[in-house]
Design a protein around this motif. Structure first.
Motif, PDB file in Angstrom:
ATOM      1  N   GLY A 129      -9.993  -7.771  -8.156  1.00 30.83           N
ATOM      2  CA  GLY A 129     -11.404  -8.531  -7.214  1.00 30.83           C
ATOM      3  C   GLY A 129     -11.070  -7.924  -5.657  1.00 30.83           C
ATOM      4  N   ARG A 130     -11.395  -8.279  -4.110  1.00 29.85           N
ATOM      5  CA  ARG A 130     -11.912  -8.423  -3.576  1.00 29.85           C
ATOM      6  C   ARG A 130     -10.381  -8.554  -2.466  1.00 29.85           C
ATOM      7  N   PRO A 131      -9.798 -10.225  -2.744  1.00 25.26           N
ATOM      8  CA  PRO A 131      -8.303 -10.199  -2.316  1.00 25.26           C
ATOM      9  C   PRO A 131      -7.408  -9.136  -2.371  1.00 25.26           C
ATOM     10  N   HIS A 132      -7.313  -8.478  -3.215  1.00 19.13           N
ATOM     11  CA  HIS A 132      -6.925  -7.695  -3.347  1.00 19.13           C
ATOM     12  C   HIS A 132      -6.794  -6.878  -2.783  1.00 19.13           C
ATOM     13  N   ILE A 133      -7.933  -6.078  -1.953  1.00 16.39           N
ATOM     14  CA  ILE A 133      -8.775  -4.721  -1.467  1.00 16.39           C
ATOM     15  C   ILE A 133      -8.474  -5.340   0.217  1.00 16.39           C
ATOM     16  N   ALA A 134      -8.224  -6.607   0.285  1.00 13.76           N
ATOM     17  CA  ALA A 134      -7.990  -7.603   1.599  1.00 13.76           C
ATOM     18  C   ALA A 134      -6.346  -7.548   1.384  1.00 13.76           C
ATOM     19  N   ALA A 135      -5.296  -7.798   0.540  1.00 19.19           N
ATOM     20  CA  ALA A 135      -4.004  -7.552   1.011  1.00 19.19           C
ATOM     21  C   ALA A 135      -3.557  -6.483   1.361  1.00 19.19           C
ATOM     22  N   ALA A 136      -4.755  -5.039   0.691  1.00 20.04           N
ATOM     23  CA  ALA A 136      -3.947  -3.886   1.226  1.00 20.04           C
ATOM     24  C   ALA A 136      -4.318  -3.325   2.692  1.00 20.04           C
ATOM     25  N   MET A 137      -5.533  -3.961   2.992  1.00 21.09           N
ATOM     26  CA  MET A 137      -6.103  -3.631   4.695  1.00 21.09           C
ATOM     27  C   MET A 137      -4.838  -4.757   5.265  1.00 21.09           C
ATOM     28  N   VAL A 138      -4.247  -5.456   5.031  1.00 24.51           N
ATOM     29  CA  VAL A 138      -2.908  -6.418   6.106  1.00 24.51           C
ATOM     30  C   VAL A 138      -2.300  -5.125   5.508  1.00 24.51           C
ATOM     31  N   GLU A 139      -1.398  -4.571   4.516  1.00 20.49           N
ATOM     32  CA  GLU A 139      -0.576  -3.802   4.219  1.00 20.49           C
ATOM     33  C   GLU A 139      -1.174  -2.635   5.055  1.00 20.49           C
ATOM     34  N   ALA A 140      -1.852  -2.478   5.241  1.00 24.19           N
ATOM     35  CA  ALA A 140      -2.278  -1.134   6.281  1.00 24.19           C
ATOM     36  C   ALA A 140      -2.430  -1.584   7.606  1.00 24.19           C
TER      37      ALA A 140
END
Length: 280
Positions: A129-140
């Motif tokens: 879901g979108r929260p997983h994409i958001a988490a990847a954005m934080v990591e990046a």
């Protein structure tokens, strides 16, 4: 008696496994917790098998819905998970998650964001879901925290990298939850921080169609909003619930942050015919 009727596990976008979730609920001093993952009941069996003594588990799900062009969430409790019509709709909602998430990643890449589909899938232990994409954005290093992704700048509704999804008509959701013997509660209906919300007149229409209750005590509702919703629910004869909307470490809302009264919980259970609560 402490009752939290909205929590997520790794079966959708939480960070606790279903077994960890029920153990953490007991450690948090809860007597009752509902497992309401997005569009799935996949975590119920694991949670039930790990249920600590003294804790009651309420099986449920949070369905992705739309009304008058606005996205919303409908909590279904104690429905028959094998009822074919509702089961098929949950499958349709889940199947749309992967192509939608892939589309969001592509749009982010076009905007120069170095997020990969492979990493998003790694972060999503269950349904993506979108929260997983958001988490990847934080990591990046693109954003500071997950909430910053859910804006017009990035992947919020209508945002630069937003991609639409399959959603169930809200009136149909109420009908299907009832058909499966469950109880339907409108999740965080006036959470304006999340984007557009339906007007209160839409809640009236849903109540006339059989909506059982509204989630009033939620971290996205300020005191004035809670008072308005509580008054509206009283006028319409609906249940009111409170919950944490727990997602583990993904959101700053601990289990038991808000709770449901024992009387409201007893009425909710009394209305359900599709499934029973599970007691540890």
């Amino acid at each position: 008696m402490r009752i939290d009727l909205h929590a997520h596990s790794t079966a959708s976008d939480g960070t606790d496994s279903p077994a960890e979730l029920v153990r953490n609920a007991a450690d948090a001093g809860l007597d009752v917790v509902a497992l309401t993952d997005h569009d799935t009941v996949a975590g119920h069996a694991e949670a039930a098998a790990a249920l600590p003594a003294g804790l009651t588990l309420v099986p449920g799900a949070e369905l992705s819905c739309r009304l008058d062009g606005i996205s919303l969430h409908m909590l279904g409790y104690l429905f028959d998970s094998d009822e074919p019509e509702l089961a098929r709709e949950r499958e349709l909602l889940r199947d749309d998650r992967v192509p939608r998430a892939q589309g969001i990643v592509r749009r982010l890449n076009e905007l120069g964001v170095p997020v990969t589909w492979e990493r998003v899938r790694e972060l999503a232990a269950g349904s993506v879901g979108r929260p997983h994409i958001a988490a990847a954005m934080v990591e990046a290093g693109v954003i500071d925290d997950v909430s910053a992704a859910f804006t017009a700048e990035w992947i919020g509704d209508g945002g630069r990298a937003h991609v639409g999804k399959h959603e169930l008509d809200a009136f149909e959701a109420v009908r299907l939850i009832h058909r499966a013997g469950g109880v339907a509660v409108f999740a965080h209906p006036l959470a304006v921080k999340r984007g557009r919300c339906v007007p209160e007149s839409a809640i009236v229409r849903l109540a006339e169609a059989g909506l059982d209750g509204v989630e009033v005590d939620h971290y996205d509702h300020d005191p004035a909003t809670r008072d308005r919703l509580r008054g509206l629910a009283a006028d319409l004869g609906m249940l009111t619930t409170g919950s944490s909307d727990y997602h583990g470490t993904r959101k700053p809302c601990p289990l038991g942050l808000n709770t449901t009264t024992p009387d409201a919980f007893a009425e909710l259970v009394g209305r359900a015919t599709g499934a029973e609560v599970l007691r540890g």
